[in-house]
Write a protein that holds these residues in place. Structure first.
Motif, PDB file in Angstrom:
ATOM      1  N   UNK A 207       0.846  -1.194   0.000  1.00 33.98           N
ATOM      2  CA  UNK A 207       0.000   0.000   0.000  1.00 33.98           C
ATOM      3  C   UNK A 207       0.879   1.241   0.000  1.00 33.98           C
ATOM      4  N   UNK A 208       0.389   2.287  -0.649  1.00 38.95           N
ATOM      5  CA  UNK A 208       1.096   3.555  -0.709  1.00 38.95           C
ATOM      6  C   UNK A 208       0.147   4.677  -0.299  1.00 38.95           C
ATOM      7  N   UNK A 209       0.712   5.775   0.141  1.00 44.65           N
ATOM      8  CA  UNK A 209      -0.105   6.878   0.644  1.00 44.65           C
ATOM      9  C   UNK A 209      -0.550   7.791  -0.500  1.00 44.65           C
ATOM     10  N   UNK A 210      -1.817   8.178  -0.466  1.00 44.90           N
ATOM     11  CA  UNK A 210      -2.382   9.137  -1.404  1.00 44.90           C
ATOM     12  C   UNK A 210      -3.406  10.019  -0.674  1.00 44.90           C
ATOM     13  N   UNK A 211      -3.568  11.230  -1.170  1.00 45.57           N
ATOM     14  CA  UNK A 211      -4.678  12.056  -0.719  1.00 45.57           C
ATOM     15  C   UNK A 211      -5.829  11.848  -1.684  1.00 45.57           C
ATOM     16  N   UNK A 212      -6.981  11.535  -1.152  1.00 41.23           N
ATOM     17  CA  UNK A 212      -8.126  11.244  -2.008  1.00 41.23           C
ATOM     18  C   UNK A 212      -9.062  12.430  -2.072  1.00 41.23           C
ATOM     19  N   UNK A 213      -9.423  12.812  -3.278  1.00 46.03           N
ATOM     20  CA  UNK A 213     -10.416  13.853  -3.530  1.00 46.03           C
ATOM     21  C   UNK A 213     -11.562  13.186  -4.275  1.00 46.03           C
TER      22      UNK A 213
ATOM     23  N   UNK B  11      -2.144  12.607 -11.428  1.00 44.41           N
ATOM     24  CA  UNK B  11      -3.002  11.889 -10.486  1.00 44.41           C
ATOM     25  C   UNK B  11      -3.587  10.628 -11.116  1.00 44.41           C
ATOM     26  N   UNK B  12      -3.930   9.697 -10.272  1.00 42.00           N
ATOM     27  CA  UNK B  12      -4.748   8.564 -10.687  1.00 42.00           C
ATOM     28  C   UNK B  12      -6.206   8.965 -10.485  1.00 42.00           C
ATOM     29  N   UNK B  13      -7.055   8.689 -11.471  1.00 45.15           N
ATOM     30  CA  UNK B  13      -8.458   9.059 -11.334  1.00 45.15           C
ATOM     31  C   UNK B  13      -9.327   7.983 -11.949  1.00 45.15           C
ATOM     32  N   UNK B  14     -10.499   7.801 -11.373  1.00 47.28           N
ATOM     33  CA  UNK B  14     -11.445   6.809 -11.852  1.00 47.28           C
ATOM     34  C   UNK B  14     -12.852   7.396 -11.865  1.00 47.28           C
ATOM     35  N   UNK B  15     -13.636   6.948 -12.824  1.00 49.76           N
ATOM     36  CA  UNK B  15     -15.003   7.423 -12.993  1.00 49.76           C
ATOM     37  C   UNK B  15     -15.954   6.602 -12.134  1.00 49.76           C
TER      38      UNK B  15
ATOM     39  N   UNK C 120     -21.853   8.951 -11.522  1.00 47.87           N
ATOM     40  CA  UNK C 120     -22.376  10.222 -11.029  1.00 47.87           C
ATOM     41  C   UNK C 120     -21.328  10.999 -10.249  1.00 47.87           C
ATOM     42  N   UNK C 121     -20.080  10.605 -10.409  1.00 49.61           N
ATOM     43  CA  UNK C 121     -18.990  11.278  -9.719  1.00 49.61           C
ATOM     44  C   UNK C 121     -17.656  10.726 -10.174  1.00 49.61           C
ATOM     45  N   UNK C 122     -16.614  11.106  -9.461  1.00 54.82           N
ATOM     46  CA  UNK C 122     -15.282  10.595  -9.770  1.00 54.82           C
ATOM     47  C   UNK C 122     -14.403  10.747  -8.539  1.00 54.82           C
ATOM     48  N   UNK C 123     -13.308  10.013  -8.542  1.00 56.78           N
ATOM     49  CA  UNK C 123     -12.331  10.226  -7.477  1.00 56.78           C
ATOM     50  C   UNK C 123     -10.942  10.360  -8.059  1.00 56.78           C
TER      51      UNK C 123
ATOM     52  N   UNK D  32     -31.061  24.043 -17.175  1.00 53.15           N
ATOM     53  CA  UNK D  32     -31.365  23.754 -15.779  1.00 53.15           C
ATOM     54  C   UNK D  32     -31.069  22.336 -15.349  1.00 53.15           C
ATOM     55  N   UNK D  33     -31.460  21.347 -16.171  1.00 50.70           N
ATOM     56  CA  UNK D  33     -31.280  19.951 -15.789  1.00 50.70           C
ATOM     57  C   UNK D  33     -29.829  19.502 -15.858  1.00 50.70           C
ATOM     58  N   UNK D  34     -28.938  20.293 -16.438  1.00 47.40           N
ATOM     59  CA  UNK D  34     -27.519  19.942 -16.507  1.00 47.40           C
ATOM     60  C   UNK D  34     -26.696  20.688 -15.463  1.00 47.40           C
ATOM     61  N   UNK D  35     -27.354  21.543 -14.706  1.00 53.48           N
ATOM     62  CA  UNK D  35     -26.646  22.255 -13.651  1.00 53.48           C
ATOM     63  C   UNK D  35     -26.379  21.334 -12.471  1.00 53.48           C
ATOM     64  N   UNK D  36     -25.352  21.637 -11.731  1.00 47.07           N
ATOM     65  CA  UNK D  36     -24.933  20.704 -10.688  1.00 47.07           C
ATOM     66  C   UNK D  36     -24.679  21.406  -9.362  1.00 47.07           C
ATOM     67  N   UNK D  37     -24.815  20.615  -8.311  1.00 46.37           N
ATOM     68  CA  UNK D  37     -24.280  20.925  -6.995  1.00 46.37           C
ATOM     69  C   UNK D  37     -23.513  19.683  -6.562  1.00 46.37           C
ATOM     70  N   UNK D  38     -22.444  19.889  -5.825  1.00 46.75           N
ATOM     71  CA  UNK D  38     -21.511  18.800  -5.570  1.00 46.75           C
ATOM     72  C   UNK D  38     -21.277  18.549  -4.088  1.00 46.75           C
ATOM     73  N   UNK D  39     -21.019  17.272  -3.797  1.00 43.40           N
ATOM     74  CA  UNK D  39     -20.478  16.881  -2.495  1.00 43.40           C
ATOM     75  C   UNK D  39     -19.008  16.520  -2.705  1.00 43.40           C
ATOM     76  N   UNK D  40     -18.165  16.978  -1.797  1.00 44.91           N
ATOM     77  CA  UNK D  40     -16.720  16.783  -1.900  1.00 44.91           C
ATOM     78  C   UNK D  40     -16.210  16.138  -0.624  1.00 44.91           C
TER      79      UNK D  40
END
Length: 279
Positions: free
Chosen positions: A8-14, A56-60, A63-66, A99-107
């Motif tokens: 295992x290696x250390x990463x900061x996850x967003x 960065x490493x990123x995955x889909x 309805x979101x991504x990390x 309107x239907x494509x506008x977003x609000x996000x949780x982080x």
């Protein structure tokens, strides 16, 4: 991304998730526009924090991504700069989208240990980060906010990063208990584009003992009764709990409790002279 073997290696996850991505008025065309906009705004926010997307490493996640940020990039900009930049980019996206494509996000921001393999990444800490972004207190905080972003950070990120930030006021965070499925961990919530009022008292409160933020009280956790009152009566909580706020009189087999309403409740035989004993 180069392999790291079995260690295992250390990463900061967003981790970023779109609120109500599957809402009935969000058709496939809107979802596609939302996803394209999501990648654009996250890339802009990472760049503002000094983190190149390609590093960065990123995955889909549909309805979101990390995003996993390598350890050579400091964590502080990910809570000081990235959230405000993300909210700003979201507002820009919303002004040019239907309107239907506008977003609000949780982080969610978490510092994790992960293991890479040919399928991607895995670890219990990674699972915890997904539980954080789905935590009911975070969803409620965003639903009650007029802003476009709600952020949750793990306790380790709050204690090791947020508390020491030079340009971020930790008193605008609120401690919560994040409980989803089998997951139950303390965490801290902030509203980057519509902050809770600064409250230094929350910094001394343990998240494990906290309630979800109450927007009606400026995001402060709902007050709880003191553990022990002046008469030495210890409070009890639970579905069958009784809160005692009056005084205790008598001893032995007759103990009378004076309630705040002026009523009295006597356990056992009352002492001579009435509910309060001899006068």
């Amino acid at each position: 991304m180069a392999g790291t073997g079995r260690h295992a290696v250390h990463r900061t996850m967003v981790l970023v998730d779109v609120e109500r991505f599957s809402a009935p008025d969000r058709t496939l065309r809107h979802q596609q526009g939302t996803r394209a906009g999501l990648y654009e705004v996250v890339g802009q926010a990472l760049a503002a924090a000094g983190v190149p997307w390609d590093a960065c490493h990123h995955e889909d996640r549909g309805d979101g991504l990390f995003v996993l940020v390598p350890p050579e990039f400091p964590k502080a900009p990910l809570v000081e700069v990235l959230p405000e930049a993300l909210a700003r980019a979201v507002r820009g996206h919303n002004t040019t989208s239907p309107g239907a494509a506008r977003v609000r996000l949780r982080l969610a921001v978490h510092a994790v240990e992960v293991a890479f393999d040919e399928h991607g990444v895995t670890s219990s800490s990674l699972t915890a980060a997904f539980r954080l972004v789905d935590a009911p207190p975070l969803k409620k905080a965003l639903a009650d906010s007029p802003g476009v972003l709600a952020m949750i950070v793990s306790r380790v990120v709050f204690d090791e990063v947020v508390r020491h930030c030079a340009t971020l006021d930790p008193a605008t965070f609120r401690p919560v208990q994040a409980s989803t499925k089998e997951f139950r961990e303390p965490a801290w919530i902030a509203l980057p584009d519509h902050p809770f009022p600064p409250d230094p008292a929350v910094l001394d409160r343990q998240p494990a003992d906290s309630e979800p933020p109450d927007p009606a009280s400026g995001g402060q956790a709902a007050p709880s009764a003191p553990a022990t009152d002046d008469a030495g009566v210890t409070g009890v909580s639970g579905p069958r709990a009784v809160a005692i706020t009056g005084g205790v009189h008598g001893s032995g087999t007759g103990i009378t409790i004076g309630a705040a309403t002026g009523d009295h409740l006597t356990f056992g035989a009352p002492p001579p002279g009435g509910p309060e004993g001899p006068r």
